[in-house]
Design a protein around this motif. Structure first.
Motif, PDB file in Angstrom:
ATOM      1  N   GLU A 170       0.863  -1.188   0.000  1.00  0.00           N
ATOM      2  CA  GLU A 170       0.000   0.000   0.000  1.00  0.00           C
ATOM      3  C   GLU A 170       0.892   1.227   0.000  1.00  0.00           C
ATOM      4  O   GLU A 170       2.071   1.140   0.371  1.00  0.00           O
ATOM      5  CB  GLU A 170      -0.898   0.013   1.226  1.00  0.00           C
ATOM      6  CG  GLU A 170      -2.373   0.141   1.015  1.00  0.00           C
ATOM      7  CD  GLU A 170      -2.949   1.168   0.053  1.00  0.00           C
ATOM      8  OE1 GLU A 170      -2.219   1.921  -0.633  1.00  0.00           O
ATOM      9  OE2 GLU A 170      -4.174   1.225  -0.019  1.00  0.00           O
TER      10      GLU A 170
ATOM     11  N   ARG B 191      -4.041  -7.772   4.666  1.00  0.00           N
ATOM     12  CA  ARG B 191      -4.842  -6.658   4.122  1.00  0.00           C
ATOM     13  C   ARG B 191      -5.414  -5.759   5.216  1.00  0.00           C
ATOM     14  O   ARG B 191      -5.287  -4.532   5.137  1.00  0.00           O
ATOM     15  CB  ARG B 191      -5.974  -7.183   3.239  1.00  0.00           C
ATOM     16  CG  ARG B 191      -5.585  -7.245   1.788  1.00  0.00           C
ATOM     17  CD  ARG B 191      -6.766  -7.259   0.844  1.00  0.00           C
ATOM     18  NE  ARG B 191      -6.297  -7.611  -0.484  1.00  0.00           N
ATOM     19  CZ  ARG B 191      -5.768  -6.764  -1.356  1.00  0.00           C
ATOM     20  NH1 ARG B 191      -5.640  -5.492  -1.032  1.00  0.00           N
ATOM     21  NH2 ARG B 191      -5.351  -7.161  -2.531  1.00  0.00           N
TER      22      ARG B 191
ATOM     23  N   GLN C  50      -4.840  -1.820   5.631  1.00  0.00           N
ATOM     24  CA  GLN C  50      -6.060  -0.995   5.539  1.00  0.00           C
ATOM     25  C   GLN C  50      -6.183  -0.077   6.756  1.00  0.00           C
ATOM     26  O   GLN C  50      -6.411   1.130   6.625  1.00  0.00           O
ATOM     27  CB  GLN C  50      -7.278  -1.931   5.460  1.00  0.00           C
ATOM     28  CG  GLN C  50      -8.621  -1.244   5.404  1.00  0.00           C
ATOM     29  CD  GLN C  50      -8.972  -0.860   3.978  1.00  0.00           C
ATOM     30  OE1 GLN C  50      -8.828  -1.664   3.066  1.00  0.00           O
ATOM     31  NE2 GLN C  50      -9.425   0.378   3.785  1.00  0.00           N
TER      32      GLN C  50
END
Ligand SMILES: Cc1cc2nc3c(=O)[nH]c(=O)nc-3n(C[C@H](O)[C@H](O)[C@H](O)COP(=O)(O)OP(=O)(O)OC[C@H]3O[C@@H](n4cnc5c(N)ncnc54)[C@H](O)[C@@H]3O)c2cc1C
Length: 467
Positions: free
Chosen positions: A318, A390, A394
């Motif tokens: 990310e 994830r 996040q």
């Protein structure tokens, strides 16, 4: 799997044409990030622009979406069906020292370019890892080792040969095809498959640089010291810092094995003397170093600055860009992705600014030129799974949202990270609107949709977003 008669395609293509079950199908579709793979109906291993044209025409005739892969470092939307063009066989590199340019074919990696340019005292604006593919890196902006000194790599592009959705091969320059030139640099394969690209080189033959390593337990304030140090540096000083959980294996030297390490990376284009003077305040405030390997080096050794391992690994990534970062944001990063994180995270903060803010000689769609920092976090998916990683990423990037000003296409990640709302954050609203208009003119059917997709503007849902 639908039945597709590939005989006509085979007769028009010089490289291999592969179907699921063929012996080299799996090898051909496997790339650097082992967490993701395309599973296309057909793979065309292109050897030349005509192969790419034949593949695109075939895909358009059969209603197959097209994906393209050079090295597999930057997956976005993995193909489930459709047609995949692999470009690794297109490996031509041609340096023009008088014009200070290099022309590369679609499958070339920076490790094939640097040895060709350094004999002339010239360097490409490559990124941290020489095994990354040149074309995609440049089309995605290209945040290189010398980003503060020379800005985005995309700004150096002089021309591109591109196969568009109608199967034609176009020579694109800022003058001959201003819309396509503007859109490809930032919008990537939404607008076609680049078979050849010519770009400017910079006159850099040497650097003062390398890495300084710290044990994160003995020197817990490196990240904060680094952030303070970056304020007020000249644009010749390029740097980043990474927090890395080093594996507990024999290959890793004893003082780093199994520990969290801060790795500060420096690439200074000025003199060694001036570099040492500029780095001194960081050395004074960061804490005790394990190794300090800053030195004068020829540009040919620039890959040693980050020392990114060339080995394929499964990972999730990310990213966020910032115009400013403070202690509170850094605290958030350490809380979610530091040594106590529930999954091992590689945190990297790069200093931007400097020449990034300069307007390019020919405008392009690469956005967020005002960014001062880019933060990317990678979770390696060896022991754990994407399902565990994830939510960690996040939560971190949701918490950083108030400070973040957007994303960089090159580090955006795959799957959910390639969703429409995420893609929009890589651009300003004006840029995304114009990209949509140019997409509608050149790819109204959204043939090129297995990517960070720009839907054709004015086509309802913007074309078919999935296979
Ligand atoms: C270890 C590592 C280090 C990195 N370092 C940097 C860095 O320092 N700076 C930086 O900016 N980025 C960096 N990146 C990100 C990298 O630039 C992107 O992931 C880039 O997309 C990789 O391109 P590729 O061809 O190697 O990968 P691929 O996965 O083969 O390609 C990625 C995508 O690019 C598009 N594409 C590929 N070929 C073409 C083509 N011929 N025409 C049009 N579109 C095409 C397609 O959408 C494709 O899915 C790094 C990535 C890794 C894994």
């Amino acid at each position: 799997m639908r039945h597709i008669d590939i005989e006509t395609l085979v007769s028009h293509v010089e490289g291999p044409v592969l179907r699921p079950g063929d012996e080299s199908y799996d090898e051909e579709r496997t790339g650097f990030n082992l967490a993701v793979r395309h599973r296309p109906d057909v793979i065309v291993g292109a050897t030349r622009a005509e192969d790419v044209q034949a593949a695109v025409r075939f895909a358009a005739e059969h209603g197959l979406p097209v994906a393209v892969q050079a090295t597999g470092h930057g997956y976005s939307v993995p193909a489930e069906g459709g047609l995949l063009i692999t470009t690794g066989r297109m490996s031509g590199v041609d340096v023009d020292p008088a014009a200070r340019t290099v022309t590369v074919e679609a499958g070339v990696r920076f490790e094939q370019v640097i040895p060709e340019t350094v004999p002339y005292g010239l360097a490409p604006l490559n990124g941290s890892a020489p095994h990354v593919g040149v074309v995609s890196y440049v089309l995605g902006g290209g945040i290189g080792l010398l980003v503060r000194s020379f800005g985005y790599a995309a700004d150096q592009v002089r021309s591109m040969d591109v196969v568009t959705a109608d199967g034609s091969l176009r020579h694109v320059t800022a003058d001959s095809e201003p819309d396509l030139y503007w859109a490809l640099l930032g919008g990537r394969d939404n607008f076609g498959i680049v078979t050849r690209l010519r770009m400017g080189l910079v006159p850099v033959a040497r650097l003062y640089g390398g890495g300084i390593f710290y044990d994160a337990e003995a020197a817990p304030d490196v990240l904060r010291a680094y952030l303070r140090w970056t304020a007020g540096l000249p644009q010749e000083m390029n740097s980043s810092v990474a927090l890395i959980p080093m594996p507990d294996v024999e290959e890793v030297p004893e003082p780093m094995r199994g520990r969290h390490i801060y790795h500060v990376r420096i690439a200074f284009t000025g003199s060694q003397e001036e570099g040492e003077r500029l780095v001194a305040p960081l050395r004074d405030t960061a804490g005790p170093a394990l190794f300090d390997a800053l030195r004068e080096m020829p540009y040919a050794q620039s890959a040693s600055i980050h020392d990114d391992p060339p080995v394929a690994v499964p990972f999730l990534r990310e990213v966020a860009l910032f115009e400013g970062l403070g202690d509170e944001a850094l605290g958030t990063v350490l809380e979610h992705a530091g040594p106590q994180a529930t999954v091992p995270c590689v945190v990297e903060l790069r200093h931007l600014g400097g020449a990034l803010a300069a307007a390019p000689a020919h405008p392009n769609a690469v956005s967020h030129r005002e960014a001062q920092y880019i933060l990317s976090v990678v979770t390696l998916l060896f022991g754990g799974t994407e399902k565990e990683s994830r939510p960690v990423l996040q939560r971190l990037f949701d918490a950083l949202e108030p400070w973040s000003t957007g994303r960089s296409l090159n580090f955006m990640g795959y799957g959910e990270n390639a969703g429409r709302e995420r893609v929009r954050t890589a651009y300003t609203p004006e840029v995304i609107k114009r990209l949509g208009e140019i997409k509608a003119a050149h790819d109204p059917e959204n043939l090129f949709r297995l990517n960070y997709n720009i839907p054709p503007r004015g086509t309802g849902d913007g074309g078919r977003a999935t296979v």
